[in-house]
Design a protein around this motif. Sequence first.
Motif, PDB file in Angstrom:
ATOM      1  N   VAL A  61      61.168 -32.029  27.600  1.00 29.76           N
ATOM      2  CA  VAL A  61      60.699 -30.840  28.312  1.00 29.76           C
ATOM      3  C   VAL A  61      59.186 -30.885  28.472  1.00 29.76           C
ATOM      4  CG1 VAL A  61      60.404 -28.335  28.117  1.00 29.76           C
ATOM      5  CG2 VAL A  61      62.641 -29.353  27.708  1.00 29.76           C
ATOM      6  N   LEU A  62      58.466 -31.228  27.408  1.00 30.03           N
ATOM      7  CA  LEU A  62      57.009 -31.282  27.482  1.00 30.03           C
ATOM      8  C   LEU A  62      56.533 -32.384  28.424  1.00 30.03           C
ATOM      9  CD1 LEU A  62      56.158 -30.648  23.734  1.00 30.03           C
ATOM     10  CD2 LEU A  62      55.757 -29.103  25.648  1.00 30.03           C
ATOM     11  N   ALA A  63      57.143 -33.553  28.354  1.00 31.88           N
ATOM     12  CA  ALA A  63      56.751 -34.649  29.248  1.00 31.88           C
ATOM     13  C   ALA A  63      57.079 -34.314  30.696  1.00 31.88           C
ATOM     14  CB  ALA A  63      57.452 -35.940  28.836  1.00 31.88           C
ATOM     15  N   GLY A  64      58.242 -33.726  30.929  1.00 38.46           N
ATOM     16  CA  GLY A  64      58.611 -33.313  32.282  1.00 38.46           C
ATOM     17  C   GLY A  64      57.682 -32.245  32.816  1.00 38.46           C
ATOM     18  N   TRP A  65      57.280 -31.333  31.947  1.00 37.81           N
ATOM     19  CA  TRP A  65      56.350 -30.277  32.346  1.00 37.81           C
ATOM     20  C   TRP A  65      55.026 -30.886  32.817  1.00 37.81           C
ATOM     21  CZ3 TRP A  65      57.510 -25.039  32.084  1.00 37.81           C
ATOM     22  CH2 TRP A  65      56.455 -24.158  32.362  1.00 37.81           C
ATOM     23  N   LEU A  66      54.531 -31.861  32.065  1.00 39.48           N
ATOM     24  CA  LEU A  66      53.286 -32.525  32.451  1.00 39.48           C
ATOM     25  C   LEU A  66      53.427 -33.264  33.774  1.00 39.48           C
ATOM     26  CD1 LEU A  66      52.038 -33.973  29.061  1.00 39.48           C
ATOM     27  CD2 LEU A  66      50.951 -32.195  30.423  1.00 39.48           C
ATOM     28  N   ALA A  67      54.602 -33.829  34.002  1.00 37.97           N
ATOM     29  CA  ALA A  67      54.815 -34.619  35.216  1.00 37.97           C
ATOM     30  C   ALA A  67      54.996 -33.748  36.450  1.00 37.97           C
ATOM     31  CB  ALA A  67      56.035 -35.520  35.045  1.00 37.97           C
ATOM     32  N   VAL A  68      55.541 -32.558  36.300  1.00 36.62           N
ATOM     33  CA  VAL A  68      55.950 -31.759  37.455  1.00 36.62           C
ATOM     34  C   VAL A  68      54.967 -30.648  37.805  1.00 36.62           C
ATOM     35  CG1 VAL A  68      57.759 -30.200  38.295  1.00 36.62           C
ATOM     36  CG2 VAL A  68      58.374 -32.271  37.075  1.00 36.62           C
ATOM     37  N   ASP A  70      51.329 -28.021  36.802  1.00 36.08           N
ATOM     38  CA  ASP A  70      50.040 -27.907  36.124  1.00 36.08           C
ATOM     39  C   ASP A  70      49.852 -26.513  35.526  1.00 36.08           C
ATOM     40  OD1 ASP A  70      49.799 -26.536  38.470  1.00 36.08           O
ATOM     41  OD2 ASP A  70      47.858 -27.375  39.029  1.00 36.08           O
ATOM     42  N   LEU A  71      50.965 -25.832  35.277  1.00 40.44           N
ATOM     43  CA  LEU A  71      50.906 -24.523  34.635  1.00 40.44           C
ATOM     44  C   LEU A  71      50.512 -24.679  33.172  1.00 40.44           C
ATOM     45  CD1 LEU A  71      54.110 -22.888  36.156  1.00 40.44           C
ATOM     46  CD2 LEU A  71      51.743 -22.487  36.804  1.00 40.44           C
ATOM     47  N   SER A  72      50.330 -23.575  32.500  1.00 44.08           N
ATOM     48  CA  SER A  72      49.867 -23.566  31.114  1.00 44.08           C
ATOM     49  C   SER A  72      50.799 -24.341  30.190  1.00 44.08           C
ATOM     50  CB  SER A  72      49.772 -22.121  30.620  1.00 44.08           C
ATOM     51  OG  SER A  72      49.511 -22.095  29.239  1.00 44.08           O
ATOM     52  N   MET A  73      50.195 -25.123  29.308  1.00 40.35           N
ATOM     53  CA  MET A  73      50.987 -25.868  28.326  1.00 40.35           C
ATOM     54  C   MET A  73      51.599 -24.941  27.284  1.00 40.35           C
ATOM     55  SD  MET A  73      51.502 -28.967  28.995  1.00 40.35           S
ATOM     56  CE  MET A  73      52.150 -29.544  27.449  1.00 40.35           C
ATOM     57  N   TRP A  74      51.022 -23.750  27.087  1.00 38.14           N
ATOM     58  CA  TRP A  74      51.619 -22.803  26.146  1.00 38.14           C
ATOM     59  C   TRP A  74      52.997 -22.361  26.642  1.00 38.14           C
ATOM     60  CZ3 TRP A  74      49.959 -22.945  21.549  1.00 38.14           C
ATOM     61  CH2 TRP A  74      48.614 -23.183  21.276  1.00 38.14           C
ATOM     62  N   LEU A  75      53.146 -22.222  27.932  1.00 32.94           N
ATOM     63  CA  LEU A  75      54.452 -21.905  28.501  1.00 32.94           C
ATOM     64  C   LEU A  75      55.412 -23.071  28.298  1.00 32.94           C
ATOM     65  CD1 LEU A  75      56.071 -19.792  30.018  1.00 32.94           C
ATOM     66  CD2 LEU A  75      55.213 -20.739  32.151  1.00 32.94           C
ATOM     67  N   CYS A  79      58.935 -23.027  26.228  1.00 36.18           N
ATOM     68  CA  CYS A  79      60.200 -23.522  26.781  1.00 36.18           C
ATOM     69  C   CYS A  79      60.804 -24.603  25.893  1.00 36.18           C
ATOM     70  CB  CYS A  79      59.995 -24.059  28.195  1.00 36.18           C
ATOM     71  SG  CYS A  79      59.624 -22.801  29.423  1.00 36.18           S
ATOM     72  N   ALA A  80      59.971 -25.502  25.389  1.00 31.06           N
ATOM     73  CA  ALA A  80      60.458 -26.582  24.530  1.00 31.06           C
ATOM     74  C   ALA A  80      61.015 -26.024  23.225  1.00 31.06           C
ATOM     75  CB  ALA A  80      59.339 -27.571  24.249  1.00 31.06           C
ATOM     76  N   LEU A  81      60.322 -25.058  22.622  1.00 37.15           N
ATOM     77  CA  LEU A  81      60.811 -24.446  21.381  1.00 37.15           C
ATOM     78  C   LEU A  81      62.097 -23.663  21.619  1.00 37.15           C
ATOM     79  CD1 LEU A  81      57.514 -23.252  19.680  1.00 37.15           C
ATOM     80  CD2 LEU A  81      58.975 -25.182  19.024  1.00 37.15           C
TER      81      LEU A  81
END
Length: 91
Positions: A61-68, A70-75, A79-81
């Motif tokens: 989830v975190l890697a996909g978030w970075l790839a897709v 540029d929203l906040s990493m806290w979000l 989602c990952a938790l």
Amino acid sequence: MLDWMVWTAPTASVFIGLGVLLTAMAVWGRLSPPVARRGFLRIETDRGDRLYIGLITAAVVLAGWLAVTDLSMWLAVACALLAAAAIGRWG
């Protein structure tokens, strides 16, 4: 001793957290042996299996978030938790 590594506070906290989590799971497994059950993952898993699958899912989830996005990493962390908690509880 570890000058060649870049140990930032977030990096250290992740590894310390994983160590504490694995230690807690080992103690919990010793006090109350895990029982395999079938959840929404459609395979028989015990709590250690679900922890492992949840950690891998959180990393994806975190890697996909970075790839897709540029929203906040806290979000992304939330989602990952949430995904890991759902797998741990109902997986």
